[in-house]
Scaffold this active site. Sequence first.
Site, PDB file in Angstrom:
ATOM      1  N   ARG A 181      13.386 -37.501  39.596  1.00 14.55           N
ATOM      2  CA  ARG A 181      12.430 -38.310  38.815  1.00 14.55           C
ATOM      3  C   ARG A 181      12.278 -38.972  37.660  1.00 14.55           C
ATOM      4  O   ARG A 181      11.272 -39.959  37.014  1.00 14.55           O
ATOM      5  CB  ARG A 181      11.526 -36.959  38.034  1.00 14.55           C
ATOM      6  CG  ARG A 181      10.651 -35.812  39.309  1.00 14.55           C
ATOM      7  CD  ARG A 181      10.297 -35.184  39.170  1.00 14.55           C
ATOM      8  NE  ARG A 181       9.666 -34.753  40.470  1.00 14.55           N
ATOM      9  CZ  ARG A 181       8.645 -33.894  40.310  1.00 14.55           C
ATOM     10  NH1 ARG A 181       8.807 -32.816  38.959  1.00 14.55           N
ATOM     11  NH2 ARG A 181       8.124 -33.425  42.121  1.00 14.55           N
ATOM     12  N   LYS A 231       4.317 -22.932  58.108  1.00 14.21           N
ATOM     13  CA  LYS A 231       3.118 -22.129  59.027  1.00 14.21           C
ATOM     14  C   LYS A 231       2.260 -23.318  59.144  1.00 14.21           C
ATOM     15  O   LYS A 231       2.172 -23.826  58.370  1.00 14.21           O
ATOM     16  CB  LYS A 231       2.266 -21.251  58.138  1.00 14.21           C
ATOM     17  CG  LYS A 231       2.655 -19.712  57.204  1.00 14.21           C
ATOM     18  CD  LYS A 231       2.402 -19.718  56.789  1.00 14.21           C
ATOM     19  CE  LYS A 231       3.096 -17.224  55.875  1.00 14.21           C
ATOM     20  NZ  LYS A 231       2.778 -17.559  54.800  1.00 14.21           N
ATOM     21  N   GLY A 285       6.041 -30.838  49.350  1.00 13.92           N
ATOM     22  CA  GLY A 285       6.599 -29.760  49.536  1.00 13.92           C
ATOM     23  C   GLY A 285       8.222 -29.472  49.773  1.00 13.92           C
ATOM     24  O   GLY A 285       8.520 -29.692  48.579  1.00 13.92           O
ATOM     25  N   GLY A 312       3.920 -30.622  45.580  1.00  9.45           N
ATOM     26  CA  GLY A 312       2.168 -30.726  45.841  1.00  9.45           C
ATOM     27  C   GLY A 312       1.545 -32.585  45.814  1.00  9.45           C
ATOM     28  O   GLY A 312      -0.049 -32.354  46.754  1.00  9.45           O
TER      29      GLY A 312
HETATM   30  N1  LIG Z   1      10.869 -20.909  63.067  1.00  5.07           N
HETATM   31  C1  LIG Z   1      11.077 -20.845  61.661  1.00  5.07           C
HETATM   32  N2  LIG Z   1      10.896 -19.300  61.351  1.00  5.07           N
HETATM   33  C2  LIG Z   1      11.294 -18.904  60.290  1.00  5.07           C
HETATM   34  N3  LIG Z   1      10.575 -20.076  59.044  1.00  5.07           N
HETATM   35  C3  LIG Z   1      10.986 -21.719  59.601  1.00  5.07           C
HETATM   36  C4  LIG Z   1      11.365 -21.156  60.908  1.00  5.07           C
HETATM   37  N4  LIG Z   1      11.443 -22.734  60.318  1.00  5.07           N
HETATM   38  C5  LIG Z   1      11.206 -23.060  59.293  1.00  5.07           C
HETATM   39  N5  LIG Z   1      10.781 -22.304  58.307  1.00  5.07           N
HETATM   40  C6  LIG Z   1      10.629 -22.526  57.199  1.00  5.07           C
HETATM   41  O1  LIG Z   1       9.819 -23.434  56.832  1.00  5.07           O
HETATM   42  C7  LIG Z   1      10.005 -23.225  55.786  1.00  5.07           C
HETATM   43  C8  LIG Z   1       9.523 -24.530  54.999  1.00  5.07           C
HETATM   44  O2  LIG Z   1       8.134 -24.317  55.180  1.00  5.07           O
HETATM   45  P1  LIG Z   1       6.771 -25.436  54.280  1.00  5.07           P
HETATM   46  O3  LIG Z   1       7.208 -24.834  52.178  1.00  5.07           O
HETATM   47  O4  LIG Z   1       5.762 -25.064  55.146  1.00  5.07           O
HETATM   48  O5  LIG Z   1       7.808 -27.286  54.442  1.00  5.07           O
HETATM   49  P2  LIG Z   1       7.140 -27.548  53.533  1.00  5.07           P
HETATM   50  O6  LIG Z   1       7.593 -27.414  52.053  1.00  5.07           O
HETATM   51  O7  LIG Z   1       8.218 -28.718  53.704  1.00  5.07           O
HETATM   52  O8  LIG Z   1       6.082 -28.560  53.644  1.00  5.07           O
HETATM   53  C9  LIG Z   1      11.491 -23.161  54.920  1.00  5.07           C
HETATM   54  O9  LIG Z   1      11.868 -22.355  54.253  1.00  5.07           O
HETATM   55  C10 LIG Z   1      11.889 -23.036  56.348  1.00  5.07           C
HETATM   56  O10 LIG Z   1      13.440 -22.092  56.533  1.00  5.07           O
HETATM   57  O1  LIG Z   2       6.935 -30.718  40.133  1.00  2.62           O
HETATM   58  C1  LIG Z   2       5.622 -30.590  40.127  1.00  2.62           C
HETATM   59  O2  LIG Z   2       4.890 -30.310  41.414  1.00  2.62           O
HETATM   60  P1  LIG Z   2       6.045 -30.018  43.488  1.00  2.62           P
HETATM   61  O3  LIG Z   2       6.438 -28.975  42.801  1.00  2.62           O
HETATM   62  O4  LIG Z   2       4.214 -29.975  43.852  1.00  2.62           O
HETATM   63  O5  LIG Z   2       6.189 -31.824  43.151  1.00  2.62           O
HETATM   64  C2  LIG Z   2       5.332 -31.407  38.815  1.00  2.62           C
HETATM   65  O6  LIG Z   2       5.283 -31.894  38.233  1.00  2.62           O
HETATM   66  C3  LIG Z   2       3.615 -30.497  39.717  1.00  2.62           C
HETATM   67  O7  LIG Z   2       3.804 -29.140  38.370  1.00  2.62           O
HETATM   68  P2  LIG Z   2       2.598 -28.284  38.468  1.00  2.62           P
HETATM   69  O8  LIG Z   2       2.574 -27.925  40.152  1.00  2.62           O
HETATM   70  O9  LIG Z   2       3.119 -27.160  37.663  1.00  2.62           O
HETATM   71  O10 LIG Z   2       1.549 -28.734  38.442  1.00  2.62           O
END
Ligand SMILES: Nc1ncnc2c1ncn2[C@@H]1O[C@H](COP(=O)(O)OP(=O)(O)O)[C@@H](O)[C@H]1O
Ligand SMILES: O=C(OP(=O)(O)O)[C@H](O)COP(=O)(O)O
Length: 396
Positions: free
Chosen positions: A35, A198, A354, A377
Amino acid sequence: MKTLEDFNFEMKKALIRVDFNVPLDEDFNVTDTNRIEAAKPSIIKVLEDGGSAVLMSHLGRPKGERNPDFSLEHICKTVSEVIGVQVKFVNDCVGEVAEQAVANLQAGEVLLLENLRFHSSETIGDATFAVQLSKLGDIYINDAFGTAHRAHASTTVVAKYFGENKCFGYLLAKEIESIEKVMQTGEKPVLAILGGAKVSSKITIIENILDKVDHLIIGGGMTYTFVKAQGGEVGDSICEDDKMPLALDILKQAKEKGVQVHIPVDVLAADDFSNDANTQVVDVDKIPDGWQGLDAGPRTLENFKEVILKSKTILWNGPVGVFEMENFAKGTIGVGNFIDESTQGGAFSLVGGGDSVAAVKQFGFQDKVSYVSTGGGAMLESLEGKTLPGIAAILG
Ligand SMILES: Nc1ncnc2c1ncn2[C@@H]1O[C@H](COP(=O)(O)OP(=O)(O)O)[C@@H](O)[C@H]1O
Ligand SMILES: O=C(OP(=O)(O)O)[C@H](O)COP(=O)(O)O
């Protein structure tokens, strides 16, 4: 869209909102400088014009209290190394001490303000606090994409006190352009690969994206809600039963909109949620009780490969398996390799949202895709079709 190119910063002080919310180890060393590196071009432009830069950021969530663990002083040395200029630090972001430090700043110098979130006024978007911040620069630059989904004093409210003297930094402009490439202007076929745990956390994204893409790959934990909704047996796999009607509705909408949906046909199933579990490859709709799908199977990866290689624009959000466990990372690594190949063949590929970036970095794909977003996010909200407040404030 006003960018840095519309300004000459000679003898000007630029107040730059950056997102230096970077990970630190237990000794407060920065463990990922991405960053900071991403904010460098904007800072350099200001300095090369003959101006000075006042950097403001948050670090963590200190909840309005001065907490030394969250001091931006910890990162000052790293910022200096990355930018190549000795960065000065002031231990507050508003008031007498900050104003004096800004007044002393010479052309070519950089000042880092203390954590904005040591003041609760920041997160509530307090106008008086924003006015205090606005005294610290002639021109306001927002380059904090990672925080652009927060309507805070430094990301939105402050902008209105700069009139026409505000613009997007290079990073924020690049993030916006990358999202637009996927959502609006991308060369067809456009593909979105959505994985993760999910369905419930991705509903709005899926619904928004169905109007933009030609192909949709659904992978990871989301798979099983779609499979069970269509009558398949998913064993003990993660499944949101209450979202099954929605999954069917998504498939119906996709059909009506001419979007081809690709769901795994086989999976690597395990008899425990553990790296040491026994495994077997099974059809996705015939997972025995006591077994759970934790990664994409070989036939699935062949299907994914075919779609990824023929796509010209690719968005990747979410791993297609439990990549944190070595034995279930093959699918996610495979998808990364196919995207790499497709990108080398001329496709535009964007990864973001995420935990996706964590997976990409863990397997070294960050230099193999076209762009890795600096926002988690913020990227998710952009993909949901929301206008981020930090972006709206510059446009407004
Ligand atoms: N088949 C599965 N069963 C359970 N968890 C899973 C499966 N496939 C992926 N995941 C989990 O999903 C998580 C990420 O999910 P999410 O936070 O929704 O994705 P992102 O952060 O990329 O948007 C990972 O920690 C991974 O381990
Ligand atoms: O790291 C951040 O968000 P992210 O973990 O969703 O990428 C940003 O700096 C925002 O931080 P915040 O979710 O505490 O407002």
